[in-house]
Design an enzyme around this catalytic site. Sequence first.
Site, PDB file in Angstrom:
ATOM      1  N   ASP A   1       0.763  -1.182   0.036  1.00 15.29           N
ATOM      2  CA  ASP A   1      -0.328   0.432   0.158  1.00 15.29           C
ATOM      3  C   ASP A   1       0.720   1.219  -0.408  1.00 15.29           C
ATOM      4  O   ASP A   1       2.086   1.528   0.181  1.00 15.29           O
ATOM      5  CB  ASP A   1      -0.936   0.243   1.230  1.00 15.29           C
ATOM      6  CG  ASP A   1      -0.321   0.073   2.313  1.00 15.29           C
ATOM      7  OD1 ASP A   1       0.671   1.063   2.211  1.00 15.29           O
ATOM      8  OD2 ASP A   1      -0.595  -0.974   3.814  1.00 15.29           O
TER       9      ASP A   1
ATOM     10  N   GLN B   1       3.239   1.433   2.843  1.00 10.01           N
ATOM     11  CA  GLN B   1       4.962   0.961   3.016  1.00 10.01           C
ATOM     12  C   GLN B   1       5.520   1.638   2.224  1.00 10.01           C
ATOM     13  O   GLN B   1       6.238   1.558   2.348  1.00 10.01           O
ATOM     14  CB  GLN B   1       4.094  -0.102   2.729  1.00 10.01           C
ATOM     15  CG  GLN B   1       3.182  -1.221   3.597  1.00 10.01           C
ATOM     16  CD  GLN B   1       3.295  -2.402   3.340  1.00 10.01           C
ATOM     17  OE1 GLN B   1       2.705  -2.309   2.300  1.00 10.01           O
ATOM     18  NE2 GLN B   1       2.958  -3.319   3.367  1.00 10.01           N
ATOM     19  N   GLU B   2       5.054   2.480   1.190  1.00 10.09           N
ATOM     20  CA  GLU B   2       5.957   3.010  -0.339  1.00 10.09           C
ATOM     21  C   GLU B   2       6.183   3.978   0.291  1.00 10.09           C
ATOM     22  O   GLU B   2       7.810   3.846  -0.191  1.00 10.09           O
ATOM     23  CB  GLU B   2       5.188   3.055  -1.658  1.00 10.09           C
ATOM     24  CG  GLU B   2       5.788   3.121  -2.210  1.00 10.09           C
ATOM     25  CD  GLU B   2       5.015   3.406  -4.164  1.00 10.09           C
ATOM     26  OE1 GLU B   2       5.564   3.580  -4.673  1.00 10.09           O
ATOM     27  OE2 GLU B   2       4.205   3.245  -3.971  1.00 10.09           O
ATOM     28  N   GLY B   3       5.325   4.062   0.898  1.00 15.57           N
ATOM     29  CA  GLY B   3       6.167   5.581   1.628  1.00 15.57           C
ATOM     30  C   GLY B   3       7.416   5.282   2.717  1.00 15.57           C
ATOM     31  O   GLY B   3       8.172   6.444   2.800  1.00 15.57           O
TER      32      GLY B   3
END
Length: 455
Positions: free
Chosen positions: A164, A167-169
């Site tokens: 999501d 998580q990516e950030g």
Amino acid sequence: MELLIKLITFLLFSMPAITSSQYLGNNLLTSRKIFLKQEEISSYAVVFDAGSTGSRIHVYHFNQNLDLLHIGKGVEYYNKITPGLSSYANNPEQAAKSLIPLLEQAEDVVPDDLQPKTPVRLGATAGLRLLNGDASEKILQSVRDMLSNRSTFNVQPDAVSIIDGTQEGSYLWVTVNYALGNLGKKYTKTVGVIDLGGGSVQMAYAVSKKTAKNAPKVADGDDPYIKKVVLKGIPYDLYVHSYLHFGREASRAEILKLTPRSPNPCLLAGFNGIYTYSGEEFKATAYTSGANFNKCKNTIRKALKLNYPCPYQNCTFGGIWNGGGGNGQKNLFASSSFFYLPEDTGMVDASTPNFILRPVDIETKAKEACALNFEDAKSTYPFLDKKNVASYVCMDLIYQYVLLVDGFGLDPLQKITSGKEIEYQDAIVEAAWPLGNAVEAISALPKFERLMYFV
């Protein structure tokens, strides 16, 4: 004397073979243990980044302290292919097959004897998140099957998933601060990140414990604003939020939605076409007079929902809490399209891995671009023309300016480091989330201490 030497030589060669450790005692035994220990806790990690516009492979090699070791001349093996997995929405088996060339490259990098112990992960980002129905899950299952049947790497049950936006950030924040040597320091010494991908934009930065404690609660099913992560024994509270539909490619669709039956003020004179994104088509027609900087800016502000009610003290856009600001946001690193668009429009030399950028610099370039017609833009920005996106140069530049200043509330004169790569020791690493993901994967191995984990 000669007879004595021959006798000793005979006895030595007649004795049973003994190991060097037995023969030399504890000294060599101790040094051999050190060698084995270093070998055992050195490990590789393989991460697939399945983005909206292409798939990428990253291979890393870590020592026992979670420092990167060299792979050839660098500290990261990287390659990419196009198109992305989402382009195979109707053919999941072909989606998985498209990754095989990258997998084979990773297998060439990692020594054969270490492959069964090497974790492999695939993180799919906004491109797959936006697919309708069960198309994304069918693609992911095909990838799981391919890796299980084809790969010699360590494939865990949760190795293939859609990550999501938060998580990516979070992973990108780890990547940047890892490369800069900030992990283990106070949160005030860390750097915040903004990542403008194809389908979404993420912001992440460390906040104080007080800010984290007072963070707004979110509705059930929504991602919390604060993620807690422990890195090298130091706990950090991260403000993280991902704005789906507001990446570079996705934002064009949001902007064009506002003018379904009329020309769009963000498009250059002479352009008339259809913009396709995530299976949908949007009318893209310019005024005969061309783009209008101020009208385009107002249209983009509407697309960002800047007037949406804010239930908190401070919001970014769309009623989203801004995290409170603070020292963790004072220094910012902007990646992906915040680097590629300035690069493609000549704001920075293509050989530069990162540079200092101010929002006002983007605004200045936008005013230049919006004054062009479509044909002039193609010759002025050949890199954009090669990608068939020169028609959107005015829109994209104004969008980045409005996003930073009106959306995230930055001062137009604030200096931001924009980059695609970060210097790490005597090499460079890509400024992207996979390194943070790899650090987590390595930390989960039994032979490593838990040097990184989310609480």
